[in-house]
Design an enzyme around this catalytic site. Structure first.
Site, mmCIF file in Angstrom:
data_model
loop_
_atom_site.group_PDB
_atom_site.id
_atom_site.type_symbol
_atom_site.label_atom_id
_atom_site.label_comp_id
_atom_site.label_asym_id
_atom_site.label_seq_id
_atom_site.Cartn_x
_atom_site.Cartn_y
_atom_site.Cartn_z
ATOM 1 N N GLN A 80 -7.753 -9.499 1.441
ATOM 2 C CA GLN A 80 -6.464 -9.580 2.129
ATOM 3 C C GLN A 80 -6.436 -10.759 3.103
ATOM 4 O O GLN A 80 -5.418 -11.408 3.286
ATOM 5 C CB GLN A 80 -6.174 -8.261 2.856
ATOM 6 C CG GLN A 80 -4.727 -8.085 3.252
ATOM 7 C CD GLN A 80 -3.782 -8.073 2.060
ATOM 8 O OE1 GLN A 80 -4.143 -7.618 0.985
ATOM 9 N NE2 GLN A 80 -2.597 -8.607 2.235
ATOM 10 N N VAL A 100 3.253 -10.891 3.601
ATOM 11 C CA VAL A 100 1.892 -10.465 3.263
ATOM 12 C C VAL A 100 1.327 -9.638 4.401
ATOM 13 O O VAL A 100 1.542 -9.945 5.574
ATOM 14 C CB VAL A 100 0.979 -11.698 3.030
ATOM 15 C CG1 VAL A 100 -0.383 -11.252 2.536
ATOM 16 C CG2 VAL A 100 1.609 -12.653 2.058
ATOM 17 N N HIS A 108 -3.460 -1.198 0.562
ATOM 18 C CA HIS A 108 -4.330 -1.400 -0.601
ATOM 19 C C HIS A 108 -5.798 -1.213 -0.230
ATOM 20 O O HIS A 108 -6.625 -0.930 -1.079
ATOM 21 C CB HIS A 108 -4.106 -2.781 -1.212
ATOM 22 C CG HIS A 108 -2.839 -2.880 -2.015
ATOM 23 N ND1 HIS A 108 -2.752 -2.535 -3.332
ATOM 24 C CD2 HIS A 108 -1.599 -3.285 -1.665
ATOM 25 C CE1 HIS A 108 -1.531 -2.719 -3.784
ATOM 26 N NE2 HIS A 108 -0.790 -3.174 -2.783
ATOM 27 N N ASP A 115 0.088 -1.250 -6.883
ATOM 28 C CA ASP A 115 1.284 -1.859 -7.448
ATOM 29 C C ASP A 115 1.267 -1.572 -8.943
ATOM 30 O O ASP A 115 0.206 -1.632 -9.557
ATOM 31 C CB ASP A 115 1.285 -3.377 -7.223
ATOM 32 C CG ASP A 115 1.233 -3.725 -5.742
ATOM 33 O OD1 ASP A 115 1.685 -2.905 -4.923
ATOM 34 O OD2 ASP A 115 0.730 -4.813 -5.411
ATOM 35 N N GLU A 164 9.848 -3.061 -1.926
ATOM 36 C CA GLU A 164 8.871 -3.297 -2.996
ATOM 37 C C GLU A 164 8.946 -2.163 -4.006
ATOM 38 O O GLU A 164 8.351 -1.114 -3.820
ATOM 39 C CB GLU A 164 7.438 -3.379 -2.425
ATOM 40 C CG GLU A 164 7.182 -4.603 -1.583
ATOM 41 C CD GLU A 164 5.697 -4.820 -1.286
ATOM 42 O OE1 GLU A 164 4.863 -4.012 -1.712
ATOM 43 O OE2 GLU A 164 5.401 -5.824 -0.617
ATOM 44 N N HIS A 167 5.392 -0.827 -5.391
ATOM 45 C CA HIS A 167 4.282 -0.350 -4.552
ATOM 46 C C HIS A 167 4.394 1.154 -4.281
ATOM 47 O O HIS A 167 5.328 1.591 -3.622
ATOM 48 C CB HIS A 167 4.256 -1.137 -3.240
ATOM 49 C CG HIS A 167 3.142 -0.759 -2.307
ATOM 50 N ND1 HIS A 167 2.052 -1.576 -2.058
ATOM 51 C CD2 HIS A 167 2.943 0.351 -1.550
ATOM 52 C CE1 HIS A 167 1.237 -0.986 -1.190
ATOM 53 N NE2 HIS A 167 1.756 0.183 -0.858
HETATM 54 ZN ZN LIG Z 1 1.296 -3.327 -2.972
#
Ligand SMILES: [Zn+2]
Length: 202
Positions: A80, A100, A108, A115, A164, A167
């Site tokens: 990350q 981000v 995550h 995802d 999203e 996700h």
């Molecule tokens: Zn994600």
């Protein structure tokens, strides 16, 4: 046992050494997110949630929908950080923060979030769309399997993330059902708990 309802967001960070205990690789598709970005990282999630994911996957397939797969699951803190630093270099810190997750603030890293992508008759399909029947079905049914759409439309100010559709996050069936039926995010749930405790003088 892992706390499935753990809140991870821009204010609640995981430590750099947080690694979930029992990660499993969900499939070995050679085209998935990690394999083309970093061949060392397979799409992994916590083994505890795999049965729930597979049940959801099978339920969708039984309806004639495409196979829903984990495109990107567990990501390390270090990974990350690389992604984040790259964005900062490209678009600056302010924009990067919107797009981000800051290292430690990505779900995550818990192994409970992923995802999705599809497999359509053996063909890997990375792009999801709001008009996809799979996306519509997940939105209305994922909670029955313990999953929530973590960054819904219209909640950007609360979650700190743009919508999203891909996700999903495991929180357990009980919590997922509460969040779904009340139309609130995990962040809002914890805010409410905090307020209630405040009023009780705790
Ligand atoms: Zn994600």
């Amino acid at each position: 046992m892992q706390d499935y309802t753990i809140l991870v967001n821009k204010k609640h960070l995981l430590s750099s050494d947080y690694v979930p205990e029992n990660l499993v690789i969900t499939d070995n598709n050679e085209n998935n997110f990690h394999n083309y970005k970093d061949p060392n990282l397979k799409p992994m999630i916590s083994a505890d949630i795999l049965p729930y994911f597979e049940a959801m996957q099978k339920a969708a397939e039984a309806l004639g929908l495409r196979k829903i797969i984990v495109d990107s699951g567990y990501r390390t803190y270090a990974y990350q950080k690389v992604v984040y630093d790259k964005y900062v270099a490209e678009v600056g810190e302010e924009e990067a923060r919107k797009k981000v997750a800051l290292p430690g603030s990505s779900e995550h890293q818990t192994g409970l979030a992923f995802d999705i992508a599809y497999m359509d008759n053996g063909v890997y399909i990375e792009n999801t769309n709001d008009i996809d029947p799979e996306i519509k079905w997940l939105k209305e049914n994922a909670h029955n399997f313990g999953f929530i759409l973590r960054y819904p439309e219209g909640k950007e100010e609360i979650t700190g993330y743009k919508y999203e559709r891909w996700h999903y996050r495991f929180v357990g069936v009980e919590m997922a059902t509460i969040l779904y039926s009340e139309g609130i995010t995990l962040d809002e749930y914890y805010e409410r708990v905090e307020q209630e405790n405040h009023f009780r003088g705790r």
